[in-house]
Write an enzyme that holds these catalytic residues in place. Sequence first.
Site, PDB file in Angstrom:
ATOM      1  N   CYS A 122       0.851  -1.189   0.000  1.00  0.00           N
ATOM      2  CA  CYS A 122       0.000   0.000   0.000  1.00  0.00           C
ATOM      3  C   CYS A 122       0.887   1.240   0.000  1.00  0.00           C
ATOM      4  CB  CYS A 122      -0.884  -0.027   1.231  1.00  0.00           C
ATOM      5  SG  CYS A 122       0.075  -0.225   2.749  1.00  0.00           S
ATOM      6  N   ASN A 123       0.278   2.393   0.184  1.00  0.00           N
ATOM      7  CA  ASN A 123       1.057   3.626   0.273  1.00  0.00           C
ATOM      8  C   ASN A 123       1.709   3.758   1.643  1.00  0.00           C
ATOM      9  OD1 ASN A 123       1.047   4.983  -2.202  1.00  0.00           O
ATOM     10  ND2 ASN A 123      -1.022   5.719  -1.875  1.00  0.00           N
TER      11      ASN A 123
END
Length: 103
Positions: free
Chosen positions: A10-11
């Site tokens: 994910c980020n």
Amino acid sequence: MKKINILLVCNAGMSTSLLIEKIEKAGTAKEIETSVDARPVDDVKNHLKEKHVILLGPQVRFKEKQIKALVDGQIPVSVIDMSAYGTMDGEKVLQQALSLVKE
């Protein structure tokens, strides 16, 4: 009992923490030992050991080619289904992971 080690990419890992809980709960219900690790996209290369599958959050789908090149076919890589991610459907995400792993 089966076992699956999933790497979620994910980020920053904020939204994936809830998804981890839901995936692990779905695994328990299916009697599958489920280990889920969430890492930011830039940290993937340091967390590949013993992973069976890598799932990317929809927000980092643009990194799919880069991660596939990094693992060179050794680990299946896929983007998490958008609706499953949006609704935090741990069971659907677990099914997606299981479908990618070669027995």
